[in-house]
Design a protein around this motif. Structure first.
Motif, PDB file in Angstrom:
ATOM      1  N   ALA A 552      48.449  53.463  43.962  1.00 50.03           N
ATOM      2  CA  ALA A 552      49.401  51.598  43.574  1.00 50.03           C
ATOM      3  C   ALA A 552      48.473  50.726  42.959  1.00 50.03           C
ATOM      4  N   VAL A 553      47.038  50.831  43.112  1.00 48.95           N
ATOM      5  CA  VAL A 553      46.372  49.719  42.681  1.00 48.95           C
ATOM      6  C   VAL A 553      47.425  49.060  41.338  1.00 48.95           C
ATOM      7  N   LYS A 554      47.675  49.570  40.440  1.00 51.22           N
ATOM      8  CA  LYS A 554      48.882  49.402  39.681  1.00 51.22           C
ATOM      9  C   LYS A 554      50.035  48.265  40.116  1.00 51.22           C
ATOM     10  N   SER A 555      50.484  48.125  41.236  1.00 52.57           N
ATOM     11  CA  SER A 555      51.050  46.871  41.973  1.00 52.57           C
ATOM     12  C   SER A 555      50.329  45.248  41.940  1.00 52.57           C
ATOM     13  N   LEU A 556      49.157  46.032  41.588  1.00 54.89           N
ATOM     14  CA  LEU A 556      47.652  44.853  41.116  1.00 54.89           C
ATOM     15  C   LEU A 556      48.115  44.042  39.911  1.00 54.89           C
ATOM     16  N   PRO A 557      47.515  42.736  39.871  1.00 59.42           N
ATOM     17  CA  PRO A 557      47.653  41.803  38.595  1.00 59.42           C
ATOM     18  C   PRO A 557      46.064  43.116  37.987  1.00 59.42           C
ATOM     19  N   ARG A 558      46.437  43.004  36.776  1.00 61.27           N
ATOM     20  CA  ARG A 558      45.529  43.401  36.558  1.00 61.27           C
ATOM     21  C   ARG A 558      43.828  43.121  36.494  1.00 61.27           C
ATOM     22  N   SER A 559      43.721  41.357  36.843  1.00 57.45           N
ATOM     23  CA  SER A 559      42.126  40.766  36.667  1.00 57.45           C
ATOM     24  C   SER A 559      41.610  41.482  38.834  1.00 57.45           C
ATOM     25  N   GLU A 560      42.952  42.549  39.456  1.00 55.62           N
ATOM     26  CA  GLU A 560      42.702  42.364  40.345  1.00 55.62           C
ATOM     27  C   GLU A 560      42.665  43.710  40.549  1.00 55.62           C
TER      28      GLU A 560
END
Length: 612
Positions: A552-560
């Motif tokens: 699910a972390v891949k749902s965030l922008p790369r910088s976050e």
């Protein structure tokens, strides 16, 4: 990921035995050096290991640029004010005296000694070695000399490429390769080993730690994020602008700045460039810049709606009843205020009822009562808990601590489906009819006899019910990265030996999730916890095999995408992964610890909200 490596400010012992055995490239047997004109750049040479390693040298001259009077690596740095104009050869050198040096900054000295190569952390660490003079005879020639002008480490001076590929004929080592400081960042820093360097105003990318160290970047745009960090997004994006800062100034004279990520170290920071075990290339500051506080604030996640289930994971860093009440209160306040009292909270690193006392105690009821009481006192719900006590000293971590995963849940919002019989050695399984899966044991451990979990935490599976829907949560704490070589290793790419165990662990969890999905392809499954690996790692690939899970972390922008800050790199260690049945969700990596000098844990918690 709590480090198990003892921490000191000192460089490790000399590896004379390694030199004698020829384990370091360029090693030679000890012999007298005939030339009386040996200079510092002759000692340093054009590779990482001195061409004079193991030899006696006499009359090596330079100006003292820094003196270290603390730790077990006491000595001083000296520099030749007239170099050879070869960018591959450093003009600075550390002289290891073992006791407090009798020289002062600005002294001109002549040194006789043995050229040695020290490997901080020992040969098995894979670290590069530090070229230095040991067993020195030091002659003071004059005092009060001007110091060699510092080399400015700036955005335009550090190459974007990180390191050359290791030499296959030398086991993947870069030790024997001629330095190319205009091409590779590691070569650039190595070419300045022992040299007087400076950085100008620089952004902090690694908060001040308990050992009075912080990290800055000289490349403020390099993989940056809005909170001030620099993000580690792949094995090829090591972030070349990062540099560790220590101080040679006694704390009584100038306290070390207490910095958070995003703050700035303004003005000039200047001193010799060292290499140590805990971070590699380090500016040991003789002159320290001034801290500018940029006011970084701890994040607060959104409250779940009444028909949303909020599931969180939080590594609470070896929590046990002997910890001060202040730690319990701070963690509890974060659960209530920053995490908005999630419905289910998977905890990692809950220790037993007497912490590190190694007496066979495995129960953690006192730890959990103290924590849940603190949550109520902070205005949160009266959480209940479920867990499985481990076998004594069988799950790794601090000896005697018996860390384990635990589910906290708010009974006013979600129910736990209890199916008794789970213990440390009994595996839970999957049962049910087509379209309706269930666990045979809840809570229960996944495949605890599997060799993948030897001396490591076994996954804890639990079955929950929310508004009539079944939700499976699997809490994990995979094997640590202990034993891996750092990104400043002389092997390029570095050896990451710990990945082998995590790969097996990921495969075991993936197989279990596939069993649930085989019964109910729309099952709501969340795999959560301290995975101890990156979202781009082989571990994560194994977890997601066959599209059984999505990070699910891949749902965030790369910088976050980060939950942990290590050596100035903001990176992912903690994750929540979702099964295909979890169609829509909101994900938040809640930054409350990793970027701050004051931490309740070294990890940031993760929260996922969805409608089962």
């Amino acid at each position: 990921m709590s480090s198990s490596i003892p921490r000191t400010a000192a460089v490790s012992a000399v590896v004379a035995a390694a030199l004698a055995a020829g384990l370091l490239a360029g090693s030679q047997s000890a012999a007298a050096e005939d030339s009386a004109a040996v200079r510092i750049h002759d000692v340093q040479g054009t590779t990482r290991v001195s061409p004079l390693a193991g030899k006696q040298v006499a009359g090596v001259t330079g100006i003292v640029t820094g003196v270290r009077t603390y730790g077990s690596s006491r000595g001083f740095w000296m520099q030749d004010p007239q170099g050879d104009e070869n960018p591959a050869t450093s003009e600075g050198l550390f002289v290891f005296t073992s006791s407090n040096p009798t020289v002062a900054v600005g002294d001109a000295v002549s040194v006789d000694g043995t050229v040695t190569e020290y490997v901080p952390g020992g040969l098995n660490s894979g670290n590069q070695s530090l070229t230095q003079l040991s067993r020195p005879k030091v002659t003071q020639v004059s005092q009060g000399n001007a110091l060699p002008a510092p080399v400015t480490i700036a955005p335009w001076s550090v190459p974007d490429a990180y390191a050359p590929a290791g030499d296959p004929a030398n086991g993947g080592s870069i030790n024997g390769l001629t330095l190319e400081p205009g091409t590779y960042a590691l070569d650039y820093y190595e070419s300045l080993e022992g040299t007087n360097v400076r950085v100008g105003s620089s952004r902090v990318v690694g908060a001040t730690d308990p050992y009075s160290e912080l990290w800055v970047t000289v490349k403020p745009w390099e993989n940056d994020n809005e909170r001030g960090g620099t993000v580690y997004g792949s094995y090829e994006s090591q972030n070349t602008g990062r540099l560790q800062i220590q101080s040679l100034i006694p704390l009584a004279q100038q306290p070390f700045p207490k910095a958070n990520v995003g703050d700035w170290l303004t003005g000039t920071t200047e001193g010799p460039l060292d290499f140590n075990q805990f971070g590699g290339y380090t500016l040991t500051a003789r002159t320290l810049g001034t801290l500018r506080d940029r006011g970084l604030e701890r994040e607060v996640t959104d409250k779940q709606h009444k028909n949303e289930l909020a599931v969180a994971t939080y590594n609470v860093e070896n929590l046990d009843p002997t910890d001060p009440q202040e730690k319990f209160d701070a963690l509890a306040k974060a659960v209530v205020e920053n995490l908005a009292s999630p419905d289910v909270l998977a905890l990692e690193e809950i220790q037993d009822d007497n912490g590190a006392k190694n007496d066979g105690t495995v129960s953690a009821g006192q730890t959990l009562k103290k924590f849940t009481d603190a949550i109520v006192a902070a205005g949160g719900p009266a959480y209940e808990w479920r867990s499985v006590d481990p076998e004594n000293n069988k799950d790794g971590g601090e000896p005697g601590g018996n860390i384990r995963q635990v589910f906290l849940f708010n009974p006013e919002r979600v129910s736990f489906v209890d199916r008794p019989g789970g213990d440390a050695t009994t595996a839970t399984g999957v049962t049910g009819t087509k379209g309706r899966a269930a666990l045979t044991l809840s809570p229960g451990r996944i495949d605890p006899a599997n060799a993948a979990w030897e001396a490591s935490r076994k996954p804890l599976a639990g079955e929950f019910s929310f508004r009539g829907r079944t939700v499976f949560v699997i809490a994990n704490h995979f094997g640590s990265k202990g034993g891996d070589e750092s990104i400043v290793s002389h092997h390029q790419p570095p050896n990451r030996s710990s990945e082998a165990k995590r790969l097996l662990q990921a495969q075991a969890v993936n197989a279990f999730v596939k069993e649930i999905i085989a019964v109910d392809k729309q099952a709501d499954v969340l795999v959560v916890g301290d995975i101890n690996d990156f979202e781009f790692s082989g571990t994560t690939e194994a977890l997601t095999d066959g599209d059984a899970l999505y990070p699910a972390v891949k749902s965030l922008p790369r910088s976050e995408r980060y939950s942990y800050v290590y050596q100035g790199n903001s990176q992912v260690l903690d994750q929540i992964l979702t099964s295909p049945g979890v169609h829509h969700f909101a994900y938040d990596s809640v930054h409350i610890n990793a970027e701050f000098a004051d931490q309740d844990s070294d990890h940031d918690p993760q929260v996922l909200r969805f409608r089962p």
